[in-house]
Design a protein around this motif. Structure first.
Motif, PDB file in Angstrom:
ATOM      1  N   ALA A  33       0.820  -1.216   0.000  1.00  0.00           N
ATOM      2  CA  ALA A  33       0.000   0.000   0.000  1.00  0.00           C
ATOM      3  C   ALA A  33       0.852   1.264   0.000  1.00  0.00           C
ATOM      4  N   ASP A  34       2.047   1.206   0.556  1.00  0.00           N
ATOM      5  CA  ASP A  34       2.923   2.378   0.609  1.00  0.00           C
ATOM      6  C   ASP A  34       3.743   2.551  -0.664  1.00  0.00           C
ATOM      7  N   HIS A  35       3.729   1.558  -1.547  1.00  0.00           N
ATOM      8  CA  HIS A  35       4.542   1.634  -2.761  1.00  0.00           C
ATOM      9  C   HIS A  35       3.853   2.523  -3.797  1.00  0.00           C
ATOM     10  N   PRO A  36       4.579   3.440  -4.418  1.00  0.00           N
ATOM     11  CA  PRO A  36       3.949   4.389  -5.354  1.00  0.00           C
ATOM     12  C   PRO A  36       3.445   3.746  -6.639  1.00  0.00           C
ATOM     13  N   VAL A  37       3.882   2.533  -6.957  1.00  0.00           N
ATOM     14  CA  VAL A  37       3.439   1.856  -8.177  1.00  0.00           C
ATOM     15  C   VAL A  37       2.565   0.650  -7.851  1.00  0.00           C
ATOM     16  N   LEU A  38       3.033  -0.208  -6.972  1.00  0.00           N
ATOM     17  CA  LEU A  38       2.304  -1.436  -6.651  1.00  0.00           C
ATOM     18  C   LEU A  38       0.923  -1.146  -6.066  1.00  0.00           C
ATOM     19  N   SER A  39       0.799  -0.062  -5.324  1.00  0.00           N
ATOM     20  CA  SER A  39      -0.477   0.238  -4.672  1.00  0.00           C
ATOM     21  C   SER A  39      -1.579   0.591  -5.669  1.00  0.00           C
ATOM     22  N   PHE A  40      -1.202   0.912  -6.921  1.00  0.00           N
ATOM     23  CA  PHE A  40      -2.200   1.231  -7.946  1.00  0.00           C
ATOM     24  C   PHE A  40      -2.466   0.042  -8.869  1.00  0.00           C
ATOM     25  N   ASN A  41      -1.895  -1.109  -8.550  1.00  0.00           N
ATOM     26  CA  ASN A  41      -2.092  -2.291  -9.381  1.00  0.00           C
ATOM     27  C   ASN A  41      -3.545  -2.759  -9.302  1.00  0.00           C
ATOM     28  N   GLU A  42      -4.113  -3.162 -10.438  1.00  0.00           N
ATOM     29  CA  GLU A  42      -5.513  -3.570 -10.484  1.00  0.00           C
ATOM     30  C   GLU A  42      -5.776  -4.822  -9.648  1.00  0.00           C
ATOM     31  N   HIS A  43      -4.808  -5.710  -9.562  1.00  0.00           N
ATOM     32  CA  HIS A  43      -4.986  -6.919  -8.760  1.00  0.00           C
ATOM     33  C   HIS A  43      -5.023  -6.575  -7.270  1.00  0.00           C
ATOM     34  N   PHE A  44      -4.243  -5.595  -6.877  1.00  0.00           N
ATOM     35  CA  PHE A  44      -4.258  -5.154  -5.486  1.00  0.00           C
ATOM     36  C   PHE A  44      -5.611  -4.517  -5.150  1.00  0.00           C
ATOM     37  N   ASN A  45      -6.135  -3.754  -6.093  1.00  0.00           N
ATOM     38  CA  ASN A  45      -7.457  -3.153  -5.919  1.00  0.00           C
ATOM     39  C   ASN A  45      -8.516  -4.236  -5.733  1.00  0.00           C
ATOM     40  N   ALA A  46      -8.466  -5.271  -6.582  1.00  0.00           N
ATOM     41  CA  ALA A  46      -9.440  -6.360  -6.474  1.00  0.00           C
ATOM     42  C   ALA A  46      -9.289  -7.116  -5.165  1.00  0.00           C
ATOM     43  N   PHE A  47      -8.065  -7.311  -4.737  1.00  0.00           N
ATOM     44  CA  PHE A  47      -7.819  -8.024  -3.495  1.00  0.00           C
ATOM     45  C   PHE A  47      -8.443  -7.296  -2.316  1.00  0.00           C
ATOM     46  N   LEU A  48      -8.359  -5.984  -2.304  1.00  0.00           N
ATOM     47  CA  LEU A  48      -8.864  -5.194  -1.180  1.00  0.00           C
ATOM     48  C   LEU A  48     -10.373  -4.995  -1.218  1.00  0.00           C
ATOM     49  N   SER A  49     -10.961  -4.986  -2.395  1.00  0.00           N
ATOM     50  CA  SER A  49     -12.358  -4.565  -2.502  1.00  0.00           C
ATOM     51  C   SER A  49     -13.338  -5.666  -2.880  1.00  0.00           C
ATOM     52  N   ALA A  50     -12.906  -6.683  -3.628  1.00  0.00           N
ATOM     53  CA  ALA A  50     -13.839  -7.696  -4.128  1.00  0.00           C
ATOM     54  C   ALA A  50     -14.278  -8.638  -3.010  1.00  0.00           C
ATOM     55  N   LYS A  51     -15.579  -8.858  -2.923  1.00  0.00           N
ATOM     56  CA  LYS A  51     -16.087  -9.790  -1.915  1.00  0.00           C
ATOM     57  C   LYS A  51     -15.673 -11.221  -2.238  1.00  0.00           C
ATOM     58  N   ASP A  52     -15.872 -11.595  -3.496  1.00  0.00           N
ATOM     59  CA  ASP A  52     -15.464 -12.921  -3.960  1.00  0.00           C
ATOM     60  C   ASP A  52     -14.314 -12.742  -4.935  1.00  0.00           C
ATOM     61  N   LEU A  53     -13.140 -13.153  -4.517  1.00  0.00           N
ATOM     62  CA  LEU A  53     -11.940 -12.945  -5.322  1.00  0.00           C
ATOM     63  C   LEU A  53     -11.866 -14.010  -6.401  1.00  0.00           C
ATOM     64  N   ASN A  54     -11.995 -13.599  -7.652  1.00  0.00           N
ATOM     65  CA  ASN A  54     -11.897 -14.519  -8.787  1.00  0.00           C
ATOM     66  C   ASN A  54     -10.433 -14.638  -9.184  1.00  0.00           C
ATOM     67  N   LYS A  55      -9.815 -15.719  -8.766  1.00  0.00           N
ATOM     68  CA  LYS A  55      -8.370 -15.854  -8.977  1.00  0.00           C
ATOM     69  C   LYS A  55      -8.001 -16.179 -10.415  1.00  0.00           C
ATOM     70  N   ARG A  56      -8.996 -16.449 -11.243  1.00  0.00           N
ATOM     71  CA  ARG A  56      -8.693 -16.714 -12.640  1.00  0.00           C
ATOM     72  C   ARG A  56      -8.697 -15.451 -13.471  1.00  0.00           C
ATOM     73  N   GLN A  57      -9.106 -14.360 -12.862  1.00  0.00           N
ATOM     74  CA  GLN A  57      -9.117 -13.096 -13.592  1.00  0.00           C
ATOM     75  C   GLN A  57      -7.705 -12.652 -13.889  1.00  0.00           C
ATOM     76  N   GLY A  58      -7.531 -12.070 -15.051  1.00  0.00           N
ATOM     77  CA  GLY A  58      -6.253 -11.433 -15.351  1.00  0.00           C
ATOM     78  C   GLY A  58      -5.162 -12.383 -15.773  1.00  0.00           C
ATOM     79  N   LEU A  59      -5.498 -13.634 -16.126  1.00  0.00           N
ATOM     80  CA  LEU A  59      -4.446 -14.551 -16.534  1.00  0.00           C
ATOM     81  C   LEU A  59      -3.795 -14.112 -17.844  1.00  0.00           C
TER      82      LEU A  59
END
Length: 433
Positions: free
Chosen positions: A181-207
């Motif tokens: 979260a403190d990293h200026p690049v990694l914190s804006f990653n779409e997978h990080f966003n999904a990890f924090l916000s999605a109720k059901d994490l679809n791990k097949r997304q983004g392959l």
């Protein structure tokens, strides 16, 4: 609490770490003087000064506490500029017919527009954290990804569902997310966003969302040996080798200290009741013998707390940085692969027959990737060094503070005196009969 098995780490020889130049120093080798971790005495002389210029007496018992409080205040001030706060808490055990596992609550507060809501609360298990880290490595190959705590534990040695183990893992997972979260690049990653916000994490997304950089790193031309790693990156590798050796030595010694303290603690627990049992047979010595038993019990409780602090606070930081070193070495290898790909394509252009044809665009793109990798790696190296200095300063200061508190506890000082005086009194009673 078990002491654990000492773990040796690979050694890179007897070259002292002070002789390794800081890879990002412009003109001089500042490594032997700058890191507070490797020169705690000079760091203490420099840091133990109040903001008004008043030096703090290093012999004062409150010196380490003062420094620790000041460091924590600095952290709070830094937090004022952040717009993303993440915490991991509330571990829960889930039992089903197929498996038993632990989930953790991940709470997020943010003002970023990339999120639909200002607050989120989701539950994640370890494999979800592992999925996130793999996705970050795939989509951000030029950056250093913080390590996760080790997944597998030795059966029969550590109970992975014990309260102590779960709490240690929770702290490590919390630190992992905070670093991302403190990293200026990694914190804006779409997978990080999904990890924090999605109720059901679809791990097949983004392959299929691997970047071209990731593809280049993964499918680099095989069989080509890098000519030479640039000096600054070679210095990084040397530093990591020596730092690994130092951490391995500290880890082995710390493991031995904890083992010896645990064995001594077991002896104390058996030692105290002996006097209590003896007192029932000696009417004249009943009070002093009971006093000795109580004092030994108090001392053992204080020692147990000190040992637990070292096991639960000190060792995890060492292990995290051992894993951090492995992550950094992996990034260096990826950088070398991209450079090797660039050198391969460049050689093909140099030795071609038609010298008038302009340099192909794929060679220029490959050169851009190398420069991008170098810039990102340097920035993450700086960030890692700063985090390391802060983490180890707090770690060593906190450990010193807890040792001071242990030896200043009234039960430790007074009980020792009471035991000696009671023993002398008992001897006098016995010899006077």
């Amino acid at each position: 609490m078990s002491a654990g098995t000492p773990r040796s780490l690979p050694s890179s020889g007897q070259k002292p770490i002070q002789d390794i130049c800081h890879p990002l120093s412009a003109e001089e080798c500042a490594l032997s003087r700058s890191p507070d971790v490797l020169n705690p005495c000079s760091a203490g002389e420099r840091d133990l000064i109040l903001p008004n210029g008043t030096p703090v007496d290093t012999s004062s018992p409150a010196s380490s506490s003062s420094l620790l409080n000041r460091l924590q205040l600095d952290d709070d001030l830094d937090g004022e500029t952040r717009d993303l706060f993440v915490t991991v808490d509330d571990p829960k055990k889930h039992v089903s017919t197929m498996e038993t596992y632990i989930t953790y609550r991940v709470c997020t507060k943010t003002t970023r527009t990339e999120f639909d809501l200002p607050e989120y609360s989701v539950r994640r298990r370890y494999q979800d954290f592992d999925w996130l880290r793999n996705k970050l490595e795939e989509s951000q190959p030029t950056h250093l990804i913080p390590p996760l705590p080790e997944k597998f534990v030795m059966k029969g040695v550590v109970d992975r569902f014990s309260e102590e183990f779960v709490e240690t893992r929770r702290k490590a997972l919390d630190k992992f997310l905070k670093r991302v979260a403190d990293h200026p690049v990694l914190s804006f990653n779409e997978h990080f966003n999904a990890f924090l916000s999605a109720k059901d994490l679809n791990k097949r997304q983004g392959l299929a969302l691997l970047t071209k950089m990731g593809e280049s790193v993964k499918y680099v031309t095989g069989g080509y040996k890098l000519r030479a790693r640039p000096v600054e990156f070679a210095a990084m590798g040397d530093y990591l080798d020596v730092f690994t050796q130092k951490l391995g030595t500290i880890d082995r010694i710390a493991q031995r200290i904890i083992k010896e303290q645990s064995e001594f603690l077991m002896e104390l627990r058996e030692y105290g009741p002996v006097y209590s049992s003896w007192s029932s047979f000696e009417e004249d010595l009943h009070d002093p013998l009971e006093g000795v038993s109580g004092c030994v019990s108090n001392c053992s409780s204080a020692l147990e707390e000190l040992t637990e602090d070292m096991s639960e606070d000190f060792l995890p930081v060492l292990r995290e940085y051992v894993l951090y070193i492995e992550s950094m070495k992996n990034v260096l290898k990826k950088r070398d692969q991209v450079q090797a790909e660039y050198e391969t394509k460049l050689e093909a252009v140099v030795f071609r027959e038609d010298k008038k044809t302009p340099v192909p665009s794929d060679v220029e793109k490959c050169q851009d990737r190398v420069e991008c990798f170098n810039a990102d790696l340097k920035a993450d190296w700086d960030r890692w060094q700063n985090n390391k200095r802060q983490d180890f300063r707090q770690l060593l200061t906190g450990m010193a503070d807890k040792n001071i508190q242990y030896y200043e506890k009234p039960e430790v000082k007074m009980d020792t005196v009471f035991v000696l005086s009671s023993c002398i009194y008992s001897v006098q009673l016995i010899t006077s009969k």
